[in-house]
Design a protein around this motif. Structure first.
Motif, mmCIF file in Angstrom:
data_model
loop_
_atom_site.group_PDB
_atom_site.id
_atom_site.type_symbol
_atom_site.label_atom_id
_atom_site.label_comp_id
_atom_site.label_asym_id
_atom_site.label_seq_id
_atom_site.Cartn_x
_atom_site.Cartn_y
_atom_site.Cartn_z
ATOM 1 N N LEU A 171 31.841 18.267 13.698
ATOM 2 C CA LEU A 171 31.512 19.791 13.702
ATOM 3 C C LEU A 171 32.340 20.626 14.560
ATOM 4 C CD1 LEU A 171 27.493 19.552 14.421
ATOM 5 C CD2 LEU A 171 28.634 20.605 12.509
ATOM 6 N N VAL A 172 32.970 19.900 15.598
ATOM 7 C CA VAL A 172 34.002 20.424 16.515
ATOM 8 C C VAL A 172 35.141 20.678 15.747
ATOM 9 C CG1 VAL A 172 35.275 20.104 18.507
ATOM 10 C CG2 VAL A 172 33.032 19.757 18.484
ATOM 11 N N ALA A 173 35.753 19.551 14.962
ATOM 12 C CA ALA A 173 37.123 19.418 14.296
ATOM 13 C C ALA A 173 37.111 19.925 13.081
ATOM 14 C CB ALA A 173 37.845 18.288 14.791
ATOM 15 N N GLY A 174 35.985 19.535 12.059
ATOM 16 C CA GLY A 174 35.944 19.586 10.866
ATOM 17 C C GLY A 174 36.465 20.889 10.158
ATOM 18 N N PRO A 175 35.737 22.088 10.458
ATOM 19 C CA PRO A 175 35.956 23.524 9.779
ATOM 20 C C PRO A 175 37.304 23.764 9.982
ATOM 21 C CG PRO A 175 33.689 23.471 10.975
ATOM 22 C CD PRO A 175 34.633 22.268 11.430
ATOM 23 N N GLY A 176 37.810 23.772 11.016
ATOM 24 C CA GLY A 176 39.369 24.304 11.292
ATOM 25 C C GLY A 176 40.229 23.206 10.363
ATOM 26 N N LEU A 177 40.075 22.043 10.721
ATOM 27 C CA LEU A 177 40.804 21.134 10.187
ATOM 28 C C LEU A 177 41.061 21.232 8.666
ATOM 29 C CD1 LEU A 177 42.712 18.450 10.219
ATOM 30 C CD2 LEU A 177 40.653 17.251 10.299
ATOM 31 N N SER A 178 39.676 21.454 8.065
ATOM 32 C CA SER A 178 39.545 21.616 6.508
ATOM 33 C C SER A 178 40.355 22.917 6.071
ATOM 34 C CB SER A 178 38.124 21.578 6.237
ATOM 35 O OG SER A 178 37.839 21.758 4.570
ATOM 36 N N GLU A 179 39.956 24.115 6.775
ATOM 37 C CA GLU A 179 40.191 25.565 6.347
ATOM 38 C C GLU A 179 41.792 25.447 6.596
ATOM 39 O OE1 GLU A 179 36.417 28.231 6.231
ATOM 40 O OE2 GLU A 179 37.722 28.120 8.048
ATOM 41 N N THR A 254 29.725 21.990 -0.377
ATOM 42 C CA THR A 254 29.297 22.920 0.722
ATOM 43 C C THR A 254 30.599 23.634 1.300
ATOM 44 O OG1 THR A 254 28.246 22.909 2.738
ATOM 45 C CG2 THR A 254 29.352 21.005 1.907
ATOM 46 N N GLY A 255 30.298 24.861 1.453
ATOM 47 C CA GLY A 255 31.411 25.811 2.335
ATOM 48 C C GLY A 255 31.393 25.226 3.808
ATOM 49 N N VAL A 256 32.651 25.119 4.331
ATOM 50 C CA VAL A 256 32.471 24.436 5.726
ATOM 51 C C VAL A 256 31.953 25.610 6.831
ATOM 52 C CG1 VAL A 256 34.317 22.760 4.880
ATOM 53 C CG2 VAL A 256 35.076 24.950 6.210
ATOM 54 N N HIS A 257 32.024 26.648 6.481
ATOM 55 C CA HIS A 257 31.831 27.781 7.633
ATOM 56 C C HIS A 257 30.539 27.480 8.210
ATOM 57 C CE1 HIS A 257 32.393 30.984 10.159
ATOM 58 N NE2 HIS A 257 31.334 31.754 9.595
ATOM 59 N N TYR A 258 29.539 27.053 7.284
ATOM 60 C CA TYR A 258 28.089 26.769 8.078
ATOM 61 C C TYR A 258 28.104 25.841 9.008
ATOM 62 C CZ TYR A 258 26.089 28.828 3.660
ATOM 63 O OH TYR A 258 25.581 29.842 2.740
ATOM 64 N N PHE A 259 29.073 24.887 9.193
ATOM 65 C CA PHE A 259 29.132 23.805 10.072
ATOM 66 C C PHE A 259 29.432 24.533 11.483
ATOM 67 C CE2 PHE A 259 30.017 21.434 6.249
ATOM 68 C CZ PHE A 259 28.822 20.420 6.403
ATOM 69 N N ARG A 260 30.142 25.634 11.585
ATOM 70 C CA ARG A 260 30.464 26.197 12.776
ATOM 71 C C ARG A 260 28.982 26.846 13.499
ATOM 72 N NH1 ARG A 260 35.081 28.355 9.383
ATOM 73 N NH2 ARG A 260 37.055 27.546 10.583
ATOM 74 N N HIS A 261 28.225 27.647 12.459
ATOM 75 C CA HIS A 261 26.803 27.789 13.027
ATOM 76 C C HIS A 261 25.997 26.669 13.671
ATOM 77 C CE1 HIS A 261 23.273 30.823 12.290
ATOM 78 N NE2 HIS A 261 23.393 30.546 13.868
ATOM 79 N N ILE A 262 26.124 25.596 12.894
ATOM 80 C CA ILE A 262 25.286 24.321 13.373
ATOM 81 C C ILE A 262 25.818 23.810 14.696
ATOM 82 C CG2 ILE A 262 24.607 22.134 12.596
ATOM 83 C CD1 ILE A 262 25.040 22.880 9.757
ATOM 84 N N ARG A 263 27.018 23.857 14.471
ATOM 85 C CA ARG A 263 27.892 23.419 16.130
ATOM 86 C C ARG A 263 27.325 24.141 17.248
ATOM 87 N NH1 ARG A 263 33.878 24.251 15.631
ATOM 88 N NH2 ARG A 263 33.471 26.249 15.968
ATOM 89 N N LYS A 264 27.112 25.543 16.963
ATOM 90 C CA LYS A 264 26.549 26.473 18.115
ATOM 91 C C LYS A 264 25.424 26.242 18.294
ATOM 92 C CE LYS A 264 26.568 31.245 19.599
ATOM 93 N NZ LYS A 264 26.645 32.561 19.243
ATOM 94 N N MET A 265 24.406 25.722 17.380
ATOM 95 C CA MET A 265 23.197 25.435 17.632
ATOM 96 C C MET A 265 23.026 24.257 18.449
ATOM 97 S SD MET A 265 21.427 26.673 13.969
ATOM 98 C CE MET A 265 21.516 28.139 13.130
ATOM 99 N N VAL A 266 23.741 23.082 17.876
ATOM 100 C CA VAL A 266 23.756 21.706 18.357
ATOM 101 C C VAL A 266 23.973 21.960 19.959
ATOM 102 C CG1 VAL A 266 24.578 19.519 18.554
ATOM 103 C CG2 VAL A 266 23.913 20.644 16.398
#
Length: 365
Positions: A171-179, A254-266
């Motif tokens: 969740l921390v590294a994935g969205p930025g690394l992917s995009e 799945t679009g990876v931006h959702y994971f940024r929101h999940i990261r904040k919630m976690v």
């Protein structure tokens, strides 16, 4: 005899029902679909919500007894299933976007309920939801974006997401690394079928190096996209071979931006807004548990006891809701089940669906 592999996006899993599709639009301009499976009028209507990367297909699988058929056979003769913006039947998650769960809570579920009400009037509506369909609907319900729901069944996660340590790293590294490094705004379970040496093909081959539990590359990618385990989303033994073979039909991109929101919630330990300053969602609370005491809808929280995507999340939610509104929620652990196999597993109709039916019937009565 070798089992027939069902056609993709088939409706053949539901027999003896009138099937109709009901398109509608959200306030932010997306076209979504409701599919209705009707054998007759009844006082209690059921709405089914899938999770991220999934679709209504997880509820109508033809290779085993599916949830829609079980509901129809047990007196709930008017069942609706929603393909919202996370659906693999729709194009949105294979596009570059910046959608959040706040968007779904504010626009998708309320619009779907309005469309259903146009057809069923003031009959009782019960909701059964999985994964981020459950989380986003919880946000709608407890955030005050909708009302008039008689009961709610939540599988795996609701208002208090918990994830394994490896998932936190992703969740921390994935969205930025992917995009920004790989140049991929979405991940796809079918990357293994991409042309050789393309980015998706190379990601799939790299992921498969660490997944020796089976020979299905789609299964490996799904474990990489979600959770922490080999496999992550289900127990192999709970799936029919044909389901395992066609797993990418059920769990798509799945679009990876959702994971940024999940990261904040976690990080917050509970479901919160992605951007508290977004004026489009000014009516939603910053922390969705803050209004829990105002909601009287009974809730059944389910979780497999080998859940490797959101382990312990719904047990924690049960405790949090009990403090806010005692006696209005129940929790049931599902022995031997993981994250999504409570719906797509071969014997879910024996082990899981009776718990859902019992709860719905009690609320209907």
């Amino acid at each position: 005899m070798e089992r027939h592999v069902p056609a993709r996006y088939t409706l053949e899993g539901v027999s003896d029902a009138e099937v109709s599709v009901h398109p509608f639009a959200t306030e932010d301009g997306l076209g979504l679909n409701l599919t209705r499976f009707r054998r007759g009028d009844c006082d209690d209507v059921v709405l089914l919500l899938h999770g991220l990367t999934a679709s209504i297909d997880m509820f109508i699988m033809p290779e085993h007894r599916n949830l829609v058929s079980v509901l129809l056979d047990n007196g709930f003769t008017d069942v609706w299933a929603l393909d919202f913006r996370m659906s693999s039947r729709l194009p949105y998650d294979a596009e570059t976007h910046r959608y959040t769960l706040d968007d779904i809570a504010a626009w998708d579920h309320p619009a779907a309920l309005r469309e259903i009400r146009r057809h069923v009037g003031d009959r009782r509506v019960h909701v059964v939801a999985h994964c981020l369909g459950s989380m986003s609907f919880s946000m709608s319900l407890f955030g005050g974006a909708l009302d008039g729901v008689t009961s709610f069944v939540s599988n795996s996660v609701s208002l208090t997401p918990r994830v394994p340590a490896w998932s936190r790293c992703k969740l921390v590294a994935g969205p930025g690394l992917s995009e920004y490094v790989l140049g991929l705004s979405f991940m796809d379970s079918r990357f293994g079928e991409a042309p050789p040496l393309t980015r998706g093909w190379m990601v799939s081959r790299l992921v498969s190096l660490f997944h020796r539990e089976c020979d299905v590359r789609d299964c490996h990618m799904i474990s990489f996209m979600w959770g922490s385990g080999r496999p992550a989303l289900y127990e192999h033994d709970n799936l029919l071979p044909v389901t395992h073979q066609r797993i990418a039909d059920l769990l798509g991109p799945t679009g990876v931006h959702y994971f940024r929101h999940i990261r904040k919630m976690v990080s917050a330990g509970q479901v919160v807004k992605y951007d508290p300053g977004d004026p489009r969602h000014a009516d939603l609370p910053e922390a969705y548990l803050s209004r829990a005491s105002e909601v009287t809808t009974p809730v059944l929280l389910l979780s497999g006891d080998v859940n490797r995507v959101f382990p312990g999340a719904n047990a924690a939610c049960h405790e949090a809701l009990e403090r806010a509104r005692p006696g209005l929620q129940e929790f049931a652990s599902l022995p031997g089940y993981g994250h999504i196999d409570p719906f797509i597993g071969e014997n879910a109709h024996v082990d899981v669906f009776p718990k859902i039916l019992d709860f719905l019937k009690r609320q209907a009565s």
